[in-house]
Design a protein around this motif. Structure first.
Motif, PDB file in Angstrom:
ATOM      1  N   ILE A 434     -16.335  -3.860   6.236  1.00  0.00           N
ATOM      2  CA  ILE A 434     -16.219  -4.306   7.630  1.00  0.00           C
ATOM      3  C   ILE A 434     -15.478  -5.640   7.627  1.00  0.00           C
ATOM      4  O   ILE A 434     -15.834  -6.551   6.861  1.00  0.00           O
ATOM      5  CB  ILE A 434     -17.610  -4.502   8.277  1.00  0.00           C
ATOM      6  CG1 ILE A 434     -18.299  -3.154   8.493  1.00  0.00           C
ATOM      7  CG2 ILE A 434     -17.489  -5.242   9.615  1.00  0.00           C
ATOM      8  CD1 ILE A 434     -19.718  -3.268   9.007  1.00  0.00           C
ATOM      9  N   ARG A 435     -14.456  -5.735   8.475  1.00  0.00           N
ATOM     10  CA  ARG A 435     -13.722  -7.006   8.597  1.00  0.00           C
ATOM     11  C   ARG A 435     -14.004  -7.622   9.973  1.00  0.00           C
ATOM     12  O   ARG A 435     -13.848  -6.965  10.996  1.00  0.00           O
ATOM     13  CB  ARG A 435     -12.221  -6.789   8.436  1.00  0.00           C
ATOM     14  CG  ARG A 435     -11.810  -6.410   7.037  1.00  0.00           C
ATOM     15  CD  ARG A 435     -10.311  -6.541   6.829  1.00  0.00           C
ATOM     16  NE  ARG A 435      -9.908  -5.956   5.557  1.00  0.00           N
ATOM     17  CZ  ARG A 435      -9.265  -4.814   5.413  1.00  0.00           C
ATOM     18  NH1 ARG A 435      -8.940  -4.116   6.506  1.00  0.00           N
ATOM     19  NH2 ARG A 435      -8.942  -4.338   4.239  1.00  0.00           N
ATOM     20  N   LEU A 436     -14.390  -8.901   9.945  1.00  0.00           N
ATOM     21  CA  LEU A 436     -14.652  -9.668  11.174  1.00  0.00           C
ATOM     22  C   LEU A 436     -13.898 -10.989  11.112  1.00  0.00           C
ATOM     23  O   LEU A 436     -13.787 -11.603  10.047  1.00  0.00           O
ATOM     24  CB  LEU A 436     -16.151  -9.935  11.338  1.00  0.00           C
ATOM     25  CG  LEU A 436     -17.058  -8.698  11.473  1.00  0.00           C
ATOM     26  CD1 LEU A 436     -18.524  -9.101  11.418  1.00  0.00           C
ATOM     27  CD2 LEU A 436     -16.751  -7.964  12.779  1.00  0.00           C
ATOM     28  N   SER A 437     -13.393 -11.427  12.259  1.00  0.00           N
ATOM     29  CA  SER A 437     -12.602 -12.655  12.298  1.00  0.00           C
ATOM     30  C   SER A 437     -13.449 -13.870  11.971  1.00  0.00           C
ATOM     31  O   SER A 437     -14.603 -13.999  12.393  1.00  0.00           O
ATOM     32  CB  SER A 437     -11.976 -12.832  13.685  1.00  0.00           C
ATOM     33  OG  SER A 437     -11.082 -11.778  13.952  1.00  0.00           O
ATOM     34  N   LYS A 438     -12.849 -14.799  11.215  1.00  0.00           N
ATOM     35  CA  LYS A 438     -13.512 -16.044  10.892  1.00  0.00           C
ATOM     36  C   LYS A 438     -13.553 -16.951  12.132  1.00  0.00           C
ATOM     37  O   LYS A 438     -12.783 -16.795  13.049  1.00  0.00           O
ATOM     38  CB  LYS A 438     -12.742 -16.794   9.803  1.00  0.00           C
ATOM     39  CG  LYS A 438     -12.640 -16.115   8.457  1.00  0.00           C
ATOM     40  CD  LYS A 438     -11.796 -16.983   7.541  1.00  0.00           C
ATOM     41  CE  LYS A 438     -11.634 -16.364   6.173  1.00  0.00           C
ATOM     42  NZ  LYS A 438     -10.765 -17.193   5.290  1.00  0.00           N
ATOM     43  N   ILE A 439     -14.435 -17.920  12.080  1.00  0.00           N
ATOM     44  CA  ILE A 439     -14.369 -19.025  13.038  1.00  0.00           C
ATOM     45  C   ILE A 439     -13.355 -20.003  12.494  1.00  0.00           C
ATOM     46  O   ILE A 439     -13.543 -20.605  11.423  1.00  0.00           O
ATOM     47  CB  ILE A 439     -15.742 -19.694  13.212  1.00  0.00           C
ATOM     48  CG1 ILE A 439     -16.731 -18.726  13.884  1.00  0.00           C
ATOM     49  CG2 ILE A 439     -15.608 -20.969  14.040  1.00  0.00           C
ATOM     50  CD1 ILE A 439     -18.099 -19.322  14.114  1.00  0.00           C
ATOM     51  N   GLN A 440     -12.259 -20.189  13.206  1.00  0.00           N
ATOM     52  CA  GLN A 440     -11.198 -21.075  12.735  1.00  0.00           C
ATOM     53  C   GLN A 440     -11.592 -22.535  12.979  1.00  0.00           C
ATOM     54  O   GLN A 440     -12.102 -22.875  14.040  1.00  0.00           O
ATOM     55  CB  GLN A 440      -9.886 -20.759  13.446  1.00  0.00           C
ATOM     56  CG  GLN A 440      -9.390 -19.330  13.229  1.00  0.00           C
ATOM     57  CD  GLN A 440      -9.122 -19.029  11.761  1.00  0.00           C
ATOM     58  OE1 GLN A 440      -8.702 -19.899  11.016  1.00  0.00           O
ATOM     59  NE2 GLN A 440      -9.359 -17.779  11.364  1.00  0.00           N
ATOM     60  N   PRO A 441     -11.327 -23.395  12.005  1.00  0.00           N
ATOM     61  CA  PRO A 441     -11.667 -24.819  12.196  1.00  0.00           C
ATOM     62  C   PRO A 441     -10.828 -25.423  13.301  1.00  0.00           C
ATOM     63  O   PRO A 441      -9.648 -25.118  13.442  1.00  0.00           O
ATOM     64  CB  PRO A 441     -11.342 -25.445  10.841  1.00  0.00           C
ATOM     65  CG  PRO A 441     -10.352 -24.510  10.207  1.00  0.00           C
ATOM     66  CD  PRO A 441     -10.725 -23.137  10.698  1.00  0.00           C
TER      67      PRO A 441
END
Length: 442
Positions: A434-441
């Motif tokens: 499963i791929r989920l988007s990171k929280i971008q800094p």
């Protein structure tokens, strides 16, 4: 001096015989002739002056006439240009696909294009000059249109209005108008220019769509009601059966009877799982909005791991996790259900004594959560099918409802993520991911 002795005494413009005739005695004095000669001189001067004036005026008139001819030619050219521009404008308004209408201050039609005439079902010359309100507006809308037109002439320039028009055959058409004032030389309003678009079919389609949306909403509400009934009214007796079967398993000594109760208990557990899965999937399909919060993927995997500890012990299966650190994402807590389903499947299809590996990989803009088992594996033709509803595969002694992976896919799609499967590169089994988007800094 005798008159007979006078020779060549005539002057320009003077007839000596006339002088004699005027003198009854037949004698002409020297003074009279002198006076006459002086008058004839003055007449000559006046005559010459008059001729000069006539020549001057003639020249002036000729110049004025030439200028006038130039102005007339210029005016004719301007009139020709205006005529051509008027024809061109007429051609433009005739080819546009909307109605163009010009009303005078008294509400009479001074211009209408071909499209407008076609909508009304008349020839243009049958419309020009007619009073618009009484001729082409349905009676029940006349007061509304009259007030709007009156306010428009007073300066209330509302550009967009809607009203019905009445065609030649009594059919109503709904028109959306864009209006601009027609101004005179002093800036006063002398009429109204309107562009009208027939929105009858569009509005009917819009009303049908709204009705369909309302029906769909009602259908969705019924669906949710059925799901709630499914959960409440079916799970309650199922849980009661579960409680009694567990009690019987603890109290019955006869092995034969215990085996029967065990089958009842197993089937009841399967029924509970099907009800829970169907309920989850139905609610996911009905959700239009889902709230998100900051979650850590490793913490979610830890919760899932603790839930399956008893089953792992029974199956003698080891669950390992290679990930460490922090893996923040914006997600809804329902994502835990997706992880739980994949771990449950891995346990279900893995042989006893085997190992299931969980890991989280860095894939640039996203995290990839992997679930690796050493079970029976999945054929290439089934890798896409298994994520569809009621599409399942099974091996001896292992069955499913066909909803688990469909629920996983739906949950991941609600998070704008991806899900898939490939063969275990270390041997038998599969790797679900499963791929989920990171929280971008920031």
């Amino acid at each position: 001096m005798k008159f007979a002795e006078v020779r060549d005494t005539s002057v320009v413009g003077l007839d000596i015989m006339d002088v004699l005739k005027r003198n009854p005695n037949g004698r002409v004095g020297i003074l009279s002739i002198t006076n006459e000669m002086d008058l004839s001189g003055e007449l000559k001067i006046y005559h010459n002056h008059l001729e000069n004036l006539i020549l001057e005026r003639t020249e002036e008139l000729r110049s004025i006439n030439e200028q006038l001819q130039k102005e007339i030619s210029k005016r004719k050219r301007v009139e020709e240009l205006l005529r051509r521009e008027k024809e061109r404008l007429r051609n433009y308004i005739d080819v546009v696909g909307i109605m163009i209408l010009v009303l005078d201050v008294d509400g009479s039609v001074s211009l209408i294009n071909r499209k407008g005439a076609e909508l009304l079902g008349y020839d243009e010359d049958e419309i020009i000059g007619k009073e618009w309100l009484s001729s082409f507006i349905p009676e029940e809308e006349q007061d509304k249109v009259k007030n709007a037109f009156s306010n428009f002439l007073k300066g209330d320039f509302r550009k967009n209005l809607e009203n019905s028009i009445l065609t030649r055959f009594g059919k109503k058409k709904l028109i959306s108008w864009t209006n601009v004032p027609l101004l005179g030389e002093q800036g006063c309003v002398i009429g109204c220019i309107s562009a009208g678009e027939d929105i009858t079919d569009f509005r009917l389609s819009q009303e049908k769509l709204q009705k369909y949306a309302a029906d769909l909403k009602h259908s969705d509400e019924l669906k949710l009601l059925l799901i709630d009934i499914l959960c409440h009214d079916l799970l309650n007796p199922a849980n009661i059966i579960k409680g009694y079967s567990e009690y019987l398993l603890e109290t019955i000594d006869l092995e034969e009877k215990k085996e029967i109760v065990e089958k009842i208990h197993q089937q009841n557990e399967r029924l509970i799982n099907i009800i829970n899965s169907a309920s989850m999937f139905g609610k996911l399909e009905s959700t239009e909005m889902i709230s998100f919060e900051e979650l850590d993927l490793l913490e979610l995997l830890g919760k899932v791991f603790r839930e399956f500890l008893p089953l792992l012990e029974i199956r003698n299966i080891t669950l390992e996790c290679y990930a460490n650190g922090s893996y923040p994402v914006y997600a809804n807590p329902v994502i835990e259900e997706a992880f739980s389903n994949l771990v449950s499947n891995a346990i279900k299809f893995s042989p006893q004594g085997s190992c299931i590996v969980l890991d989280i990989l860095d894939c640039g803009p996203s995290w990839e959560v992997t679930f690796t088992d050493s079970g029976i594996g999945i054929s290439d033709e089934n890798k896409d099918v298994i994520f569809k509803r009621f599409k399942r595969f099974s091996s001896e002694g292992t069955k499913g409802s066909g909803l688990g992976l469909a629920i996983v896919k739906k949950i991941v799609e609600l998070h704008d993520g991806e899900v898939g499967v490939y063969d275990n590169p270390s041997g038998s089994g599969s790797v679900f991911w499963i791929r989920l988007s990171k929280i971008q800094p920031s």
